[in-house]
Write a protein that holds these residues in place. Structure first.
Motif: not given
Ligand SMILES: Nc1ncnc2c1ncn2[C@@H]1O[C@H](COP(=O)(O)OP(=O)(O)O)[C@@H](O)[C@H]1O
Ligand SMILES: [Mg+2]
Lengths: 229, 407
Positions: A32-58
């Motif tokens: 992901x490029x610095x300064x960009x705004x990106x959205x993550x989409x996908x059906x429920x259970x596809x791993x969006x929150x999991x990816x968020x948690x990893x990218x957010x260092x949680x």
């Protein structure tokens, strides 16, 4: 040459439920490029929150590498992760997650406190509240604010440490369409004026289409990307 | 986060649940108050007892019948023993000897009736016990020889039977129905280690023995010995032992009598009151422990309730340590407030116990020592810390992702 703020290599998160393995993320390569705004989409259970948690260092990945702002995050210990969350990441949650007993000011100040900053906290917090248009609600508590205003406080809190990225998980999910639109406008303007990298997880196609890039997840894998018109 | 902020946040959070915090504090208050009051009353009792023993005089010896446990059939002490001890050639360190018998009997005067300690003594008793008289005379040698029906009374007896303390010389009271003429009134002494020393009637030894307290063969309850000076106490004790060993024909190392000095009494009393104080304090400490469990309970509830908050704090950069400090601060503050209030309450209880004791003519001044206060403060804060560790650790070890998902 590209300036990546986020780089992941073969990122995996596997939950073991007894015999069964759940591959919540199954090899994600993402830049992901610095300064960009990106959205993550996908059906429920596809791993969006999991990816968020990893990218957010949680959380730490089961496998793979994650480099945030040039720093290898995947091998960090708990305290290092906490420091990374404090300095490099700002979170905006669907349910705001403000401390209900504290004023807007105290809520916004909190990351500075955990960052060990002792001087000028109040001033910085007031500036942040000003920048989300809540300069006149500094001493209000969350219960005295509307949903949209609460989310603004949360955004001010996410901004306060000048993070490399802001992670927003369904930031408009709990809001009516009017305040949802205002929050989305605020997020877009932050990206424009402050050049903060923003990642939004959303179900809403109309929100995703306002971002520069849409990443589609399915079964823990990136299955496609599109650039909205 | 520094400690000052942690304390402020903890106060806010405790303040948000006033009722709950108050009840938790109450548990500690009761525990600490109990400890403080028990220790105060214990050391007050110790002071009273050792104080009144010290009042006996440091040159006094008590000779009792009976040896250690393996001595069978100890011979009674007799007036003959007392006279032998009084012999200046056999016991040069002895100044005065006073045999003593006593019994609780009923004393009446024109319809009023009380129970008093009737003491059969000789004239030496006055000086040995350091008594003095408000009016009249003490038992004389003639009274002894003539088995006179005369009595010297304590002020409590005077108050209760006559309603006043003066002009009583010549009045006749009855002990177990037998008439005795009052010849003197003793100066008040107050309560002491041996009960009230004012509720006594002193009569001639010979009269007591022959008519009221029938002891066989000249027996006495104990013999009081006044030594010439305090530094001769050990020597006098040795002289008395030699005399009694010879008179009782005891085997070597099998004395059938015991000699106590004032220091012996003080030491014995102190060890008894120490045990008492530790026992009372120990029971009280259990309630403090229960208070601590109350803290743990409420902190666990609080951690569960605030799981999301903990998750959020971690998400914005709180480390394990920060969360740990936050919850430990709360539990320590709870117990510290409890400790401070408990010290106040315990102090008041001790004070009231002292007042009640005073109202009952018992001299007991509870002592809240600095050591007790320090002990209670440290102990109660330690209780808060100790019982806070488990809940705080639980909070600190929550995974941010799990915590944020918590409903
Ligand atoms: N803590 C967990 N333990 C076990 N399985 C989990 C856990 N968290 C997520 N999962 C599983 O991982 C998959 C992805 O979940 P998630 O990232 O929450 O999806 P999304 O946010 O896209 O709905 C789902 O199948 C979910 O059941
Ligand atoms: Mg989700």
């Amino acid at each position: 040459m590209n300036d990546w703020v986020i780089e992941t290599r073969n990122l995996k998160k596997i939950y073991k439920m007894g015999e069964v393995e759940v591959r919540a993320l199954d090899g994600v390569d993402l830049n992901i490029e610095r300064g960009s705004i990106v959205s993550i989409m996908g059906p429920s259970g596809s791993g969006k929150s999991t990816l968020m948690n990893l990218l957010g260092c949680l959380d730490r990945p089961t496998e793979g590498d994650y480099i945030l702002d040039g720093v290898q995050v995947s091998q960090m210990n708990d305290d290092q992760l906490a420091a990374a969350r404090n300095h490099m990441v700002g979170f905006v949650f669907q349910s705001f997650n403000l401390l209900s007993r504290q004023t807007a000011l105290a809520n916004v100040e909190l990351p500075l406190r955990y960052g060990g900053i002792t001087k000028g906290r109040k001033q910085k917090a007031i500036e942040a509240l000003n920048s989300v248009g809540l300069g006149d609600r500094v001493t209000h508590r969350p219960t005295e604010l509307s949903g949209g205003q609460q989310q603004r406080v949360a955004i001010a809190r996410a901004l306060i440490n000048d993070p490399a990225i802001i992670m927003a998980d369904e930031p408009t999910g709990n809001l009516d369409s009017k305040s949802g639109k205002e929050i989305m406008d605020l997020i877009l303007s932050l990206n424009k004026t402050r050049k903060t990298t923003i990642i939004i997880v959303t179900h809403d196609q109309s929100i995703a289409s306002q971002t520069q890039r849409i990443i589609n997840l399915s079964d823990g894998k990136v299955v496609g990307e599109e650039v909205p018109a | 986060m520094n400690i000052g902020q942690a304390v402020i946040e903890a106060l806010e959070s405790l303040n948000a649940n006033k009722m709950r915090s108050g009840l938790t504090i109450l548990g500690i208050v009761i525990g600490v108050a109990a400890v403080i009051a028990m220790l105060a009353v214990g050391s007050g009792a110790q002071n009273t007892i050792t104080g009144s023993i010290s009042g006996l005089g440091s040159n006094l010896l008590f000779v009792f019948r009976g040896g250690n446990d393996d001595v069978r059939n100890p011979q009674p002490l007799t007036r003959g023993d007392a006279e032998a001890i009084a012999d200046p050639f056999q016991a040069p360190s002895v100044a005065l000897v006073a045999p003593y018998i006593s019994s609780n009997l009923s004393v009446t005067f024109s319809g009023e009736s009380i129970n008093s300690s009737i003491n059969g003594v000789t004239p030496e008793y006055l000086e040995v016990r350091n008594y003095s008289l408000l009016e009249g005379d003490f038992i004389s040698e003639e009274n002894i020889l003539g088995r006179g029906s005369v009595a010297v009374i304590g002020v409590e007896v005077a108050d209760k039977l006559f309603g006043h303390r003066d002009g009583l010389i010549g009045e006749t009271l009855r002990i177990e129905g037998q008439p005795f003429r009052v010849i003197g009134v003793l100066t008040p002494r107050g309560g002491g280690a041996f009960g009230s020393e004012d509720n006594i009637v002193v009569i001639p030894f010979s009269t007591a023995q022959s008519r009221l307290i029938r002891r066989s063969s000249d027996r006495v309850d104990f013999i009081l010995v006044q030594v010439i000076s305090a530094d001769l106490v050990n020597q006098a004790s040795e002289e008395i032992s030699q005399i009694l060993r010879a008179r009782h024909r005891t085997d070597l190392g099998a004395d059938d009598f015991q000699i106590f000095s004032q220091q012996d009494f003080v030491a014995t009393a102190q060890s008894i009151t120490n045990v008492l104080t530790i026992f009372l304090g120990g029971i009280a400490a259990i309630s403090l422990l229960v208070g601590g469990i109350g803290i743990m309970n409420i902190m666990l509830v609080s951690v569960t309730e605030r799981t999301r908050e903990i998750g959020l704090r971690k998400a914005i950069g709180a480390r394990k340590r920060d969360i740990l400090v936050q919850f430990l601060t709360e539990s320590s503050l709870l117990s510290m407030f409890g400790g401070i209030l408990g010290i106040g309450l315990g102090w008041s209880i001790a004070y009231i116990v002292g007042l009640i004791a005073a109202a009952n003519n018992t001299e007991l001044i509870p002592v809240v020592g600095l050591d007790a206060i320090l002990l209670a403060t440290i102990f109660s804060t330690a209780v808060g810390l100790f019982f806070g560790i488990y809940p705080a650790n639980r909070a600190a070890n929550l995974q941010p992702v799990e915590a944020l998902r918590h409903e």
